[in-house]
Design an enzyme around this catalytic site. Structure first.
Site, mmCIF file in Angstrom:
data_model
loop_
_atom_site.group_PDB
_atom_site.id
_atom_site.type_symbol
_atom_site.label_atom_id
_atom_site.label_comp_id
_atom_site.label_asym_id
_atom_site.label_seq_id
_atom_site.Cartn_x
_atom_site.Cartn_y
_atom_site.Cartn_z
ATOM 1 C CG ASP A 1 -7.882 -8.804 -3.590
ATOM 2 O OD1 ASP A 1 -7.610 -7.751 -3.803
ATOM 3 O OD2 ASP A 1 -6.828 -9.641 -4.106
ATOM 4 C CD GLU B 1 -9.615 3.649 -7.123
ATOM 5 O OE1 GLU B 1 -9.821 2.531 -6.759
ATOM 6 O OE2 GLU B 1 -8.615 4.121 -7.869
ATOM 7 C CB VAL C 1 -10.199 -3.472 4.919
ATOM 8 C CG1 VAL C 1 -10.092 -2.739 6.213
ATOM 9 C CG2 VAL C 1 -10.086 -2.369 3.845
ATOM 10 C CG ASP D 1 -2.855 2.675 1.105
ATOM 11 O OD1 ASP D 1 -2.990 3.411 2.053
ATOM 12 O OD2 ASP D 1 -2.435 1.963 0.811
HETATM 13 P P1 5GP Z 1 -3.240 4.022 -3.783
HETATM 14 O O1 5GP Z 1 -2.545 4.176 -5.170
HETATM 15 O O2 5GP Z 1 -4.228 4.751 -3.256
HETATM 16 O O3 5GP Z 1 -2.139 3.716 -2.683
HETATM 17 O O4 5GP Z 1 -3.710 2.234 -3.928
HETATM 18 C C1 5GP Z 1 -5.188 2.293 -4.067
HETATM 19 C C2 5GP Z 1 -5.391 0.776 -4.344
HETATM 20 O O5 5GP Z 1 -4.669 -0.177 -3.540
HETATM 21 C C3 5GP Z 1 -6.668 0.125 -3.922
HETATM 22 O O6 5GP Z 1 -7.487 0.624 -5.102
HETATM 23 C C4 5GP Z 1 -6.711 -1.266 -3.579
HETATM 24 O O7 5GP Z 1 -6.497 -1.892 -4.873
HETATM 25 C C5 5GP Z 1 -5.376 -1.026 -2.888
HETATM 26 N N1 5GP Z 1 -5.586 -1.233 -1.598
HETATM 27 C C6 5GP Z 1 -4.923 -0.307 -0.766
HETATM 28 N N2 5GP Z 1 -5.244 -0.364 0.509
HETATM 29 C C7 5GP Z 1 -5.907 -1.784 0.743
HETATM 30 C C8 5GP Z 1 -6.480 -2.290 1.688
HETATM 31 O O8 5GP Z 1 -6.599 -1.944 3.062
HETATM 32 N N3 5GP Z 1 -7.159 -3.608 1.305
HETATM 33 C C9 5GP Z 1 -7.173 -4.042 -0.045
HETATM 34 N N4 5GP Z 1 -7.873 -5.258 -0.318
HETATM 35 N N5 5GP Z 1 -6.527 -3.178 -1.020
HETATM 36 C C10 5GP Z 1 -5.880 -1.987 -0.914
#
Ligand code: 5GP
Length: 174
Positions: free
Chosen positions: A158, A98, A152, A102
């Protein structure tokens, strides 16, 4: 110039050094096992390419396209698979690659999903972790860097499909 909108947070050299360390640990841990690197698209394509070349084992690489339901800024944990594996993963030792964890909802869903598809083991390798937003406890076996609650881009990540090609991890400026 699009580079004027970003500030380097983790330089490419630091990323390369950390990825090599992760690759060495994975090489030791997965010796004599059936390692499948499962790259979660699109954000982890750069990380996967570097990580795979840092692992000195006969591994297989698979790609999984995923999309979160809901709006684009908050993760709902309900994940739609938009591009599936090319081969079954039954009996294989799957390491999910991954870009960033987040809330943890996406990775948690994928770990359960792959276990149900008969993988011998499922573990997680993430380049980045943002602990500030954790919604579900998640075990990241191999982690590159822990970062604050900032958005980021670069090194595969992206903003509206741009910046993926930046070699450094960067923060978007207002
Ligand atoms: P989660 O389900 O853990 O909240 O989400 C993870 C996904 O959110 C990552 O694979 C990514 O696609 C997106 N994401 C979360 N934070 C960031 C960030 O700071 N920058 C970018 N570009 N994508 C993020």
């Amino acid at each position: 110039m699009y580079r004027n909108n970003v500030e380097v947070s983790i330089p490419a050299d630091d990323i390369a050094a950390r990825v090599r360390e992760l690759g060495q640990r994975i090489t030791e841990d997965y010796r004599d096992r059936r390692l499948v690197l499962l790259s979660v698209l699109k954000g982890s394509f750069v990380f996967t390419a570097d990580l795979a070349r840092s692992i000195d084992l006969p591994l297989r690489v698979e790609f999984l396209g995923v999309q979160s339901y809901g709006d684009s800024t908050t993760s709902t944990g309900v994940v739609q698979i938009t591009q599936d594996l090319t081969k079954p993963i039954e009996g294989e030792d799957v390491l999910i690659v991954e870009d960033i964890v987040d809330t943890g909802l996406t990775s948690s869903y994928l770990m359960n999903h792959l276990q149900h598809r008969g993988a011998a083991s499922v573990k997680l390798c993430a380049l980045l972790h943002k602990p500030a937003k954790t919604a579900v406890p998640i075990d990241i076996s191999y982690l590159g860097f822990t970062i604050g609650d900032l958005f980021v881009v670069g090194y595969g990540l992206d903003a509206a499909q741009r910046y993926r090609n930046l070699p450094d991890l960067c923060i978007l400026k207002e």
